[in-house]
Design an enzyme around this catalytic site. Structure first.
Site, mmCIF file in Angstrom:
data_model
loop_
_atom_site.group_PDB
_atom_site.id
_atom_site.type_symbol
_atom_site.label_atom_id
_atom_site.label_comp_id
_atom_site.label_asym_id
_atom_site.label_seq_id
_atom_site.Cartn_x
_atom_site.Cartn_y
_atom_site.Cartn_z
ATOM 1 N N GLN A 290 -7.653 -4.094 2.438
ATOM 2 C CA GLN A 290 -7.857 -3.138 1.359
ATOM 3 C C GLN A 290 -8.786 -3.763 0.331
ATOM 4 O O GLN A 290 -8.460 -4.799 -0.268
ATOM 5 C CB GLN A 290 -6.531 -2.762 0.698
ATOM 6 C CG GLN A 290 -6.628 -1.679 -0.370
ATOM 7 C CD GLN A 290 -6.549 -0.280 0.198
ATOM 8 O OE1 GLN A 290 -6.331 -0.104 1.398
ATOM 9 N NE2 GLN A 290 -6.704 0.725 -0.639
ATOM 10 N N HIS B 272 3.425 0.071 -2.667
ATOM 11 C CA HIS B 272 3.799 -1.346 -2.730
ATOM 12 C C HIS B 272 5.317 -1.572 -2.759
ATOM 13 O O HIS B 272 5.820 -2.423 -3.489
ATOM 14 C CB HIS B 272 3.153 -2.013 -3.936
ATOM 15 C CG HIS B 272 1.657 -2.100 -3.847
ATOM 16 N ND1 HIS B 272 0.991 -2.228 -2.643
ATOM 17 C CD2 HIS B 272 0.703 -2.086 -4.824
ATOM 18 C CE1 HIS B 272 -0.317 -2.290 -2.884
ATOM 19 N NE2 HIS B 272 -0.516 -2.200 -4.185
ATOM 20 N N ASN C 82 0.831 -1.200 0.000
ATOM 21 C CA ASN C 82 0.000 0.000 0.000
ATOM 22 C C ASN C 82 0.872 1.260 0.000
ATOM 23 O O ASN C 82 2.040 1.202 -0.340
ATOM 24 C CB ASN C 82 -1.022 0.001 1.137
ATOM 25 C CG ASN C 82 -2.360 0.586 0.690
ATOM 26 O OD1 ASN C 82 -2.431 1.716 0.204
ATOM 27 N ND2 ASN C 82 -3.430 -0.181 0.845
ATOM 28 N N ARG C 83 0.288 2.397 0.410
ATOM 29 C CA ARG C 83 0.932 3.690 0.180
ATOM 30 C C ARG C 83 1.607 4.263 1.430
ATOM 31 O O ARG C 83 1.119 4.076 2.546
ATOM 32 C CB ARG C 83 -0.099 4.695 -0.348
ATOM 33 C CG ARG C 83 -0.645 4.327 -1.718
ATOM 34 C CD ARG C 83 -1.777 5.238 -2.163
ATOM 35 N NE ARG C 83 -2.190 4.914 -3.530
ATOM 36 C CZ ARG C 83 -3.081 3.973 -3.849
ATOM 37 N NH1 ARG C 83 -3.648 3.253 -2.891
ATOM 38 N NH2 ARG C 83 -3.384 3.744 -5.105
ATOM 39 N N GLU D 109 -6.783 -7.220 0.052
ATOM 40 C CA GLU D 109 -5.409 -7.296 0.529
ATOM 41 C C GLU D 109 -5.397 -7.141 2.058
ATOM 42 O O GLU D 109 -5.659 -6.057 2.576
ATOM 43 C CB GLU D 109 -4.573 -6.200 -0.120
ATOM 44 C CG GLU D 109 -4.567 -6.263 -1.638
ATOM 45 C CD GLU D 109 -4.226 -4.925 -2.266
ATOM 46 O OE1 GLU D 109 -3.069 -4.499 -2.162
ATOM 47 O OE2 GLU D 109 -5.148 -4.296 -2.839
ATOM 48 N N HIS E 230 -1.349 -9.600 -3.597
ATOM 49 C CA HIS E 230 -2.144 -8.717 -4.461
ATOM 50 C C HIS E 230 -2.877 -9.509 -5.544
ATOM 51 O O HIS E 230 -2.869 -9.131 -6.717
ATOM 52 C CB HIS E 230 -1.234 -7.665 -5.099
ATOM 53 C CG HIS E 230 -1.931 -6.384 -5.444
ATOM 54 N ND1 HIS E 230 -3.040 -6.330 -6.244
ATOM 55 C CD2 HIS E 230 -1.670 -5.098 -5.091
ATOM 56 C CE1 HIS E 230 -3.426 -5.075 -6.394
ATOM 57 N NE2 HIS E 230 -2.611 -4.306 -5.697
ATOM 58 N N TYR F 30 -5.766 -10.646 -7.904
ATOM 59 C CA TYR F 30 -6.969 -10.082 -8.519
ATOM 60 C C TYR F 30 -7.942 -11.240 -8.729
ATOM 61 O O TYR F 30 -7.652 -12.162 -9.495
ATOM 62 C CB TYR F 30 -6.648 -9.443 -9.867
ATOM 63 C CG TYR F 30 -5.990 -8.095 -9.830
ATOM 64 C CD1 TYR F 30 -6.642 -6.975 -10.341
ATOM 65 C CD2 TYR F 30 -4.709 -7.918 -9.327
ATOM 66 C CE1 TYR F 30 -6.046 -5.719 -10.345
ATOM 67 C CE2 TYR F 30 -4.099 -6.669 -9.313
ATOM 68 C CZ TYR F 30 -4.774 -5.581 -9.834
ATOM 69 O OH TYR F 30 -4.170 -4.341 -9.829
#
Length: 383
Positions: free
Chosen positions: A320, A143, A117-118, A348, A213, A215
């Site tokens: 997330q 990330h 994440n950020r 996540e 991560h 999808y």
């Protein structure tokens, strides 16, 4: 000490096994013939990156089959039966190492770190010193930075047919983070799902936030929108963000907002609520939810066509939820599909974004002498 930093000696694998990636012959025996047809060709994953050999590893346990590459320790395929017993690949990915290296979307199925994440403005303080990171997401670090854990080759060992252990040494100063960090990620197919165990130690104080991560599309990769999937998240609060998707430091109630998934609802039911500033900032859902740890799983999602239900269990404080808002159909996926708009979602499990800069958030610091251990389980069933 962080409550997730617990002894791990009893959990580490010690069995001897193969370090060699799978072959086409192993692909044929890794699953039923119908499931094997959905798996990528392992020959397309034999390559050399940064002087290290990459490959593809098949895990199976009779009911489920997974394909995992040691490039980025990423899940390439995860095949589960739908309500009619048909094998269904529920994760998005590429069919070769070359595409993981050269296509615009780099996070499909990857382990991200050192900090998932950020992190705001590409910097954080730790023990009186400020550390500077590479800004790869506008004004922020995302990330892990320019070359996070999803872009390195991990050492692989397969002790049995349902387990893969991947290790990586992130050296002191890599991407700006302090400390030599030794990381082990273990993928294990349990009876009904994929368990991911994270273990780490450091020789200097550092920050750490490891997650996967993947999808997901529970109707199968390439089957269309996920907006009709039913989603429930066990969270009464979330962390609102600014326009660059950095948390403001507050914990807001989900009540009366598009972020209330305490009762399952279609992902797309409120995703275009333009009157909500948070929806506008994220172009939909791309937010951290504060998990209610008193009972129940973190999240439950059901594919509307397949009947496949994904239940997420974790010991992490947040999750997330990303609804595929930035997917543009520009990446060529397995089976001739592309990553069309909102045709996948991510869940996540994590520490909160930008926690190193927010003292009120659960700490993500790891100190020498501590052993980091965390587990996430993606369990599958059908309705």
């Amino acid at each position: 000490m962080n409550k997730l930093l617990i002894p791990i000696s009893a959990l580490l694998l010690t069995a001897c096994g193969s370090n060699q990636p799978s072959t086409p012959a192993e692909k044929a025996t890794a699953a039923t013939s119908a499931a094997a047809d959905l798996l990528p060709n392992p020959d397309n994953f034999r390559d050399t990156v940064d002087g290290k050999t990459t490959g593809l590893y098949f895990l199976h346990n009779g009911a489920l089959t997974a394909a995992i590459t040691n490039y980025g320790a990423r899940v390439v395929s995860l095949i589960v039966p739908d309500k009619n017993g048909n094998p269904t690949d529920v994760v998005l990915g590429y069919d070769s190492i070359g595409k993981y290296l050269h296509q615009p979307e780099t996070y499909f199925g990857a382990i991200v770190g050192r900090y998932g994440n950020r992190i705001a403005h590409g910097k954080f303080p730790l023990n009186g010193k400020e550390y500077t990171l590479f800004k790869n997401n506008g004004p922020n670090t995302l990330h892990g930075g320019k070359k996070g854990f999803g872009a390195v080759v991990w050492e692989a060992r397969k002790p049995d047919t349902s387990t893969l252990q991947l290790t990586y040494l992130s050296k002191d100063g890599e991407e700006g983070y302090p400390g030599n960090l030794s990381v082990t990620v273990t993928y294990r197919l349990d009876s009904n799902g994929l368990r991911i165990s994270y273990d780490a130690t450091t020789d200097k104080p550092t920050v750490l936030n490891l997650t996967n991560h993947a999808y997901f599309n529970l109707n199968g990769q390439g089957s269309g929108t996920v907006n009709n999937h039913l989603l429930g998240i066990n969270a009464g609060r979330y962390t609102p963000v600014d326009s660059t998707l950095i948390p403001t430091g507050k914990l807001d109630s989900v009540g009366g907002t598009p972020f209330d998934f305490r009762k399952a609802i279609a992902i797309g039911a409120r995703v275009n609520d333009s009157a909500n500033q948070q929806i506008r900032f994220g172009k939909g859902y791309d937010h951290n939810f504060v998990l209610d740890k008193t009972s129940g799983p973190a999240a439950v999602v059901t594919g509307d066509l397949s009947g496949i239900t994904l239940t997420v269990f974790t010991d992490q404080p947040g999750i997330q939820f990303y609804g595929g808002n930035f997917m543009q159909g520009t990446n060529p996926l397995k089976g001739g599909h592309t990553d069309e708009y909102r045709t996948a979602f991510c869940l996540e499990t994590q520490h909160f974004p930008d926690a190193p800069n927010e003292p009120s958030f659960p700490s993500s610091e790891l100190k020498p002498g501590e052993k980091y251990h965390s587990e996430t389980m993606f369990a599958f069933s059908v309705k």
